[in-house]
Enzyme design. Structure first.
Site, PDB file in Angstrom:
ATOM      1  N   TYR A 134       7.074  75.064  71.486  1.00 12.39           N
ATOM      2  CA  TYR A 134       7.748  75.015  72.785  1.00 12.39           C
ATOM      3  C   TYR A 134       6.907  75.672  73.882  1.00 12.39           C
ATOM      4  O   TYR A 134       6.291  76.715  73.645  1.00 12.39           O
ATOM      5  CB  TYR A 134       9.098  75.729  72.706  1.00 12.39           C
ATOM      6  CG  TYR A 134      10.137  74.925  71.951  1.00 12.39           C
ATOM      7  CD1 TYR A 134      10.554  73.672  72.407  1.00 12.39           C
ATOM      8  CD2 TYR A 134      10.711  75.427  70.779  1.00 12.39           C
ATOM      9  CE1 TYR A 134      11.496  72.942  71.720  1.00 12.39           C
ATOM     10  CE2 TYR A 134      11.663  74.700  70.092  1.00 12.39           C
ATOM     11  CZ  TYR A 134      12.046  73.450  70.566  1.00 12.39           C
ATOM     12  OH  TYR A 134      12.985  72.735  69.884  1.00 12.39           O
ATOM     13  N   LYS A 136      27.196  99.090  54.041  1.00  9.50           N
ATOM     14  CA  LYS A 136      27.759  98.366  55.188  1.00  9.50           C
ATOM     15  C   LYS A 136      26.834  97.219  55.618  1.00  9.50           C
ATOM     16  O   LYS A 136      25.650  97.197  55.228  1.00  9.50           O
ATOM     17  CB  LYS A 136      27.963  99.342  56.351  1.00  9.50           C
ATOM     18  CG  LYS A 136      26.675 100.039  56.785  1.00  9.50           C
ATOM     19  CD  LYS A 136      26.966 101.262  57.655  1.00  9.50           C
ATOM     20  CE  LYS A 136      25.671 101.912  58.112  1.00  9.50           C
ATOM     21  NZ  LYS A 136      25.904 103.167  58.821  1.00  9.50           N
ATOM     22  N   ARG A 141      30.059 110.036  68.383  1.00  9.61           N
ATOM     23  CA  ARG A 141      30.481 108.645  68.213  1.00  9.61           C
ATOM     24  C   ARG A 141      31.891 108.636  67.633  1.00  9.61           C
ATOM     25  O   ARG A 141      32.839 108.255  68.275  1.00  9.61           O
ATOM     26  CB  ARG A 141      29.542 107.895  67.257  1.00  9.61           C
ATOM     27  CG  ARG A 141      28.105 107.793  67.728  1.00  9.61           C
ATOM     28  CD  ARG A 141      27.307 106.845  66.869  1.00  9.61           C
ATOM     29  NE  ARG A 141      27.497 107.088  65.425  1.00  9.61           N
ATOM     30  CZ  ARG A 141      26.753 106.542  64.470  1.00  9.61           C
ATOM     31  NH1 ARG A 141      25.781 105.715  64.787  1.00  9.61           N
ATOM     32  NH2 ARG A 141      26.976 106.810  63.197  1.00  9.61           N
ATOM     33  N   MET A 190      13.637  77.948  66.169  1.00 13.58           N
ATOM     34  CA  MET A 190      14.840  78.323  65.422  1.00 13.58           C
ATOM     35  C   MET A 190      14.615  78.218  63.909  1.00 13.58           C
ATOM     36  O   MET A 190      15.066  79.068  63.149  1.00 13.58           O
ATOM     37  CB  MET A 190      16.018  77.422  65.831  1.00 13.58           C
ATOM     38  CG  MET A 190      17.335  77.861  65.208  1.00 13.58           C
ATOM     39  SD  MET A 190      18.690  76.730  65.592  1.00 13.58           S
ATOM     40  CE  MET A 190      18.877  76.993  67.347  1.00 13.58           C
TER      41      MET A 190
HETATM   42  C1  LIG Z   1      24.983 104.021  58.267  1.00 15.72           C
HETATM   43  C2  LIG Z   1      25.398 105.390  57.921  1.00 15.72           C
HETATM   44  C3  LIG Z   1      24.709 106.109  56.943  1.00 15.72           C
HETATM   45  C4  LIG Z   1      23.402 105.643  56.334  1.00 15.72           C
HETATM   46  O1  LIG Z   1      22.367 105.893  57.255  1.00 15.72           O
HETATM   47  P1  LIG Z   1      20.822 105.587  56.948  1.00 15.72           P
HETATM   48  O2  LIG Z   1      20.117 106.102  58.127  1.00 15.72           O
HETATM   49  O3  LIG Z   1      20.708 104.109  56.803  1.00 15.72           O
HETATM   50  O4  LIG Z   1      20.467 106.286  55.684  1.00 15.72           O
HETATM   51  C5  LIG Z   1      25.225 107.333  56.552  1.00 15.72           C
HETATM   52  N1  LIG Z   1      26.348 107.828  57.134  1.00 15.72           N
HETATM   53  C6  LIG Z   1      27.010 107.171  58.099  1.00 15.72           C
HETATM   54  C7  LIG Z   1      28.217 107.784  58.700  1.00 15.72           C
HETATM   55  C8  LIG Z   1      26.551 105.952  58.544  1.00 15.72           C
HETATM   56  O5  LIG Z   1      27.194 105.314  59.526  1.00 15.72           O
END
Ligand SMILES: *Cc1c(COP(=O)(O)O)cnc(C)c1O
Length: 360
Positions: free
Chosen positions: A262, A52, A146, A310
């Site tokens: 700055y 992701k 969550r 920046m």
């Molecule tokens: C992001 C995520 C992971 C990976 O987690 P890490 O701590 O980066 O290894 C695994 N499972 C779910 C549901 C996640 O959202």
């Protein structure tokens, strides 16, 4: 003449890009080695990969092929919008979308491309079934609160109607040693007794460090693939993956009393030679990482002077008088180095990496 031919002609006529003045080098061999090490730690199970957020900021196109070639078969993204980039490298049926479907259009998209939703609620279960059903994954909440169905909902007919491949949950405190970890594992096992599924999954990177009891059929490492060490047990196995470098744009001589950057927050106490480096907060080197931090030329430390801009950072060149415009400096981005983590977590250090660094 067809359109793709014309596009190829257009590209051929574009001027060559000059070399960049900052770069993110991905050590694909280290990434593959990290996946293999985590896969080995999964005991009888397998490791998947959380890809992701554009592989935590490191770039799907650099990382996913390396993970695939290392043997990884299960890929996790959060958004439907992330599927296409990953599906360019692996079969869509191996891509799980963690947020699941929020509306029927998401189900239609899942069907069209073949990606697999993670169902997180009874409403999502119903929506998926109404859209035609088929293979999906199911998230059960065991304590992080969550996403995911409650354990009490496990017997609902909307869950019974699903064709579940991966039954999963997510650990809240895997990077700590706490009773909650065991409790969550226990609750997932309970859910597994009543909910038909093919594979069981709980551990993220830190969860893998908790030991084989947590690995089950499939683990979902993210940060450790990319060089993060969320638990000491993983330190031996994990190698750094991301290396950030930027070039000196200019070297300047400061007279005593002259200021840098700055708000003139640094004032030269003595004559100094300083260098302006081509990286800034727009690239993910956030202003908060400036104070007390340094860039490196080989093993020579070049302290940051004044505020991070920046697109630029000014460093003290006292230790490296030979450096000149065009030379490359190492930007501190080692996410396994605790000293770098006082301001940002390793997750944040990677996911803030900007577009210019990724070459997009
Ligand atoms: C992001 C995520 C992971 C990976 O987690 P890490 O701590 O980066 O290894 C695994 N499972 C779910 C549901 C996640 O959202």
């Amino acid at each position: 003449m067809n359109e793709s031919y014309l596009r190829a002609m257009d590209r051929a006529l574009e001027p060559d890009m000059p070399p960049p003045s900052l770069r993110l080098a991905i050590d694909r061999a280290a990434l593959a080695a990290n996946w293999r090490a985590l896969d080995a730690l999964a005991g009888g199970g397998r490791a998947g990969a959380a890809v992701k957020a554009d592989c935590y900021g490191l770039g799907v196109d650099s990382c996913v092929p390396a993970l695939r070639d290392a043997g990884c078969e299960d890929f996790f993204v959060a958004h439907w919008g992330e599927v296409a980039a990953v599906a360019a490298h692996v079969p869509a049926g191996r891509i799980a979308v963690l947020h699941g479907p929020l509306e029927p259009a998401d189900c239609a998209y899942a069907r069209a491309v073949g990606a697999v939703p993670v169902i997180n609620s009874l409403e999502q279960a119903e929506m998926w079934t109404q859209s035609g059903g088929g293979r999906c994954h199911l998230m059960v909440d065991t304590g992080i609160n969550r996403l995911g169905i409650a354990l009490a909902e496990a017997g609902d007919p909307r869950i019974a109607a699903l064709d579940i491949d991966i039954l999963m949950s997510h650990l809240a405190c895997a990077d700590e040693t706490t009773a909650l970890n065991r409790m969550q594992a226990e609750l997932l096992r309970e859910a597994a007794e009543t909910i038909p599924h093919r594979r069981l999954s709980l551990a993220n990177s830190a969860g893998i460090g908790l030991g084989p009891d947590f690995a089950l059929d499939l683990t979902r490492p993210g940060i450790a693939l990319y060089g993060g060490v969320p638990r000491a047990e993983l330190a031996e196995a994990i190698r750094p993956v991301a290396h950030v470098e930027a070039r000196l744009l200019q070297c300047r001589q400061l007279a005593p009393g002259e200021s840098v950057g700055y708000n003139a927050t640094f004032i030269a106490p003595t004559p100094m030679r300083v260098g302006t480096v081509s990286i800034g907060y727009a690239d993910g080197f956030l202003r908060a990482r400036g104070p007390g931090n340094a860039f490196w030329s080989d093993s020579r430390r070049l302290p940051i002077l004044g505020k991070v801009s920046m697109d630029m950072v000014v460093v003290d060149l006292a230790e490296a008088p030979d450096l000149a415009a065009g030379d490359w400096l190492k930007v501190p981005w080692n996410i396994a180095d605790a000293a770098q983590q006082t301001i940002l977590s390793p997750y944040e250090m990677l996911t803030v990496i900007g577009r210019r660094l990724r070459g997009v």
